[in-house]
Write a protein that holds these residues in place. Sequence first.
Motif, mmCIF file in Angstrom:
data_model
loop_
_atom_site.group_PDB
_atom_site.id
_atom_site.type_symbol
_atom_site.label_atom_id
_atom_site.label_comp_id
_atom_site.label_asym_id
_atom_site.label_seq_id
_atom_site.Cartn_x
_atom_site.Cartn_y
_atom_site.Cartn_z
ATOM 1 N N ILE A 8 41.816 39.925 22.996
ATOM 2 C CA ILE A 8 41.173 39.272 21.853
ATOM 3 C C ILE A 8 39.827 38.729 22.308
ATOM 4 N N THR A 9 38.801 39.003 21.548
ATOM 5 C CA THR A 9 37.484 38.438 21.817
ATOM 6 C C THR A 9 37.155 37.412 20.746
ATOM 7 N N VAL A 10 36.859 36.203 21.195
ATOM 8 C CA VAL A 10 36.444 35.121 20.304
ATOM 9 C C VAL A 10 34.925 35.067 20.332
ATOM 10 N N ILE A 11 34.298 35.258 19.188
ATOM 11 C CA ILE A 11 32.841 35.183 19.100
ATOM 12 C C ILE A 11 32.472 33.758 18.708
ATOM 13 N N GLY A 12 31.891 33.031 19.654
ATOM 14 C CA GLY A 12 31.526 31.639 19.429
ATOM 15 C C GLY A 12 32.112 30.750 20.505
ATOM 16 N N GLY A 13 31.229 30.057 21.244
ATOM 17 C CA GLY A 13 31.675 29.230 22.362
ATOM 18 C C GLY A 13 31.547 27.746 22.107
ATOM 19 N N GLY A 14 31.593 27.320 20.837
ATOM 20 C CA GLY A 14 31.611 25.903 20.507
ATOM 21 C C GLY A 14 33.027 25.362 20.511
ATOM 22 N N VAL A 31 42.071 36.600 26.800
ATOM 23 C CA VAL A 31 41.033 36.196 25.856
ATOM 24 C C VAL A 31 39.670 36.186 26.527
ATOM 25 N N ARG A 32 38.684 36.690 25.790
ATOM 26 C CA ARG A 32 37.285 36.594 26.186
ATOM 27 C C ARG A 32 36.550 35.786 25.118
ATOM 28 N N VAL A 33 35.686 34.873 25.548
ATOM 29 C CA VAL A 33 34.851 34.089 24.638
ATOM 30 C C VAL A 33 33.404 34.487 24.857
ATOM 31 N N LEU A 34 32.725 34.849 23.787
ATOM 32 C CA LEU A 34 31.300 35.168 23.856
ATOM 33 C C LEU A 34 30.515 33.964 23.351
ATOM 34 N N ASP A 35 29.800 33.323 24.264
ATOM 35 C CA ASP A 35 29.006 32.145 23.935
ATOM 36 C C ASP A 35 27.545 32.568 23.805
ATOM 37 N N LEU A 173 42.920 28.660 32.461
ATOM 38 C CA LEU A 173 44.081 29.388 31.943
ATOM 39 C C LEU A 173 43.894 30.905 32.011
ATOM 40 N N GLY A 174 42.805 31.342 32.612
ATOM 41 C CA GLY A 174 42.591 32.762 32.803
ATOM 42 C C GLY A 174 41.676 33.414 31.796
ATOM 43 N N GLY A 175 41.083 32.617 30.903
ATOM 44 C CA GLY A 175 40.154 33.177 29.942
ATOM 45 C C GLY A 175 38.797 33.466 30.565
ATOM 46 N N GLU A 176 38.049 34.337 29.923
ATOM 47 C CA GLU A 176 36.704 34.685 30.383
ATOM 48 C C GLU A 176 35.700 34.148 29.374
ATOM 49 N N ILE A 177 34.710 33.400 29.856
ATOM 50 C CA ILE A 177 33.634 32.924 28.998
ATOM 51 C C ILE A 177 32.354 33.609 29.446
ATOM 52 N N VAL A 178 31.748 34.345 28.535
ATOM 53 C CA VAL A 178 30.511 35.052 28.834
ATOM 54 C C VAL A 178 29.366 34.256 28.229
ATOM 55 N N GLN A 179 28.518 33.685 29.087
ATOM 56 C CA GLN A 179 27.401 32.862 28.631
ATOM 57 C C GLN A 179 26.225 33.742 28.218
ATOM 58 N N GLY A 180 25.426 33.253 27.301
ATOM 59 C CA GLY A 180 24.252 33.988 26.859
ATOM 60 C C GLY A 180 24.585 35.296 26.187
ATOM 61 N N ALA A 181 25.773 35.363 25.582
ATOM 62 C CA ALA A 181 26.246 36.617 24.975
ATOM 63 C C ALA A 181 26.141 36.515 23.454
ATOM 64 N N LYS A 182 24.926 36.549 22.966
ATOM 65 C CA LYS A 182 24.715 36.481 21.523
ATOM 66 C C LYS A 182 24.956 37.850 20.913
ATOM 67 N N LEU A 197 25.101 43.263 22.112
ATOM 68 C CA LEU A 197 24.588 41.934 22.416
ATOM 69 C C LEU A 197 23.067 41.935 22.453
ATOM 70 N N GLU A 198 22.495 40.752 22.277
ATOM 71 C CA GLU A 198 21.050 40.601 22.270
ATOM 72 C C GLU A 198 20.434 41.046 23.590
ATOM 73 N N ASN A 199 21.176 40.896 24.696
ATOM 74 C CA ASN A 199 20.640 41.258 26.007
ATOM 75 C C ASN A 199 20.724 42.757 26.296
ATOM 76 N N GLY A 200 21.180 43.518 25.309
ATOM 77 C CA GLY A 200 21.230 44.968 25.467
ATOM 78 C C GLY A 200 22.568 45.523 25.918
ATOM 79 N N SER A 201 23.481 44.692 26.346
ATOM 80 C CA SER A 201 24.779 45.183 26.790
ATOM 81 C C SER A 201 25.702 45.407 25.601
ATOM 82 N N ARG A 202 26.779 46.123 25.852
ATOM 83 C CA ARG A 202 27.745 46.431 24.808
ATOM 84 C C ARG A 202 29.144 46.106 25.319
ATOM 85 N N LEU A 203 29.963 45.581 24.436
ATOM 86 C CA LEU A 203 31.348 45.260 24.768
ATOM 87 C C LEU A 203 32.236 45.823 23.681
ATOM 88 N N ASP A 204 33.488 46.114 24.042
ATOM 89 C CA ASP A 204 34.426 46.489 23.000
ATOM 90 C C ASP A 204 35.583 45.510 22.975
#
Length: 373
Positions: A8-14, A31-35, A173-182, A197-204
């Motif tokens: 599961i990817t959570v979009i939003g790191g607030g 879980v991955r969090v895109l901040d 708890l083992g989650g991944e937080i990706v910073q600067g991942a707009k 993502l704004e930085n040019g990378s792609r995630l699925d």
Amino acid sequence: MVRREAEITVIGGGVVGLATAFGLLRAGRRVRVLDGADSDLRASQGNFGLVWLQGKGAGFAPYAQLSRDAVALWPDFAAEVQEASGIDLALDQSGGYEFFTEADEFSAFKADLEAQEATLGNRFSHEVIPGDDLRRSFPEIGPGVVGATFCPLDGHVNPLRLLRGLRVAVTALGGEIVQGAKVEKVTPVASGFEMALENGSRLDAPRVVLCAGLGAAPLAAQLGFATRVRAQRGELLITEKLETRLPFLSSTIRQVDEGGLQIGGTKAEVGPDDRETREMMAGLAQHAVTVLPALADVRVLRAWGALRVMSPDGYPVYTRSAAHPAAAMVTCHSGVTLAAFHGTKLADWLEDTAAAPDLEAFDEHRFALSASA
């Protein structure tokens, strides 16, 4: 590079996104969090830190029930976050006051609390205190206060510690937080979703939970959601640290655990503009001095504007995309109060377990029904 580790990817790191991720991790999900970017409009870094029940849901019973559930969950939730992160959230739920300087507003709020009590029954209690009775308990209260209400369930937390604590806890708890991942674009694909993502990378991601606050609007449309959030500005003052502790907590004046006072309570429909204004700052200062005349001699150190995340009717939205069922959207303006719910019970709804809370009243179809009525 395409990454496939997270379920599961959570979009939003607030606070909303991190609390949601925390709950999913507790439920055993990867879980991955895109901040997003530091320049994003971030409600989590400018809120008042209240864990508050008074008046919530007076006109919408499901929200009253949800808020009551959330404040009850807060002690255990705070303890879990502290255990996972080592960070004390400074939770204090010893009750809170609403102070009124206008008789009409006082009367209207009393009616709201009566409606709330009619909904919640013995799960809610409050006191209505006339001004003179209030001053007998708190002689420092000014003569301009016509009355107050009190709820023993209300409280507050250090909001920046909450944000930091959730970040550390999610990682622990083992989650991944990706910073600067707009995220600029989300495209549904056979395996779930592909995100550019704004930085040019792609995630699925096989599944997505959109918790991006004010940044959710363009992504919501791409995922088939109809909800459109708007910004509402609130402005705050922070005073110097005081040697003595205030004898009470209110929704507009609170003493943070470090000693300074936080003064707030404004609302302005000005769009995505978080600048502070002299007029609102003067009004905040005047209100504070009316409630506590001794504050006239206290120095204000900082002032800022911050943006609330508002749905069309002001209530939370918990909804799944009809077009793309693997996508869910969570948005609200009471991210701190509801954090305990998001970090615990919401995972059952997202996972559609037998224990899932009934959130049908918060589905976005209510907006379509309202438009057609």
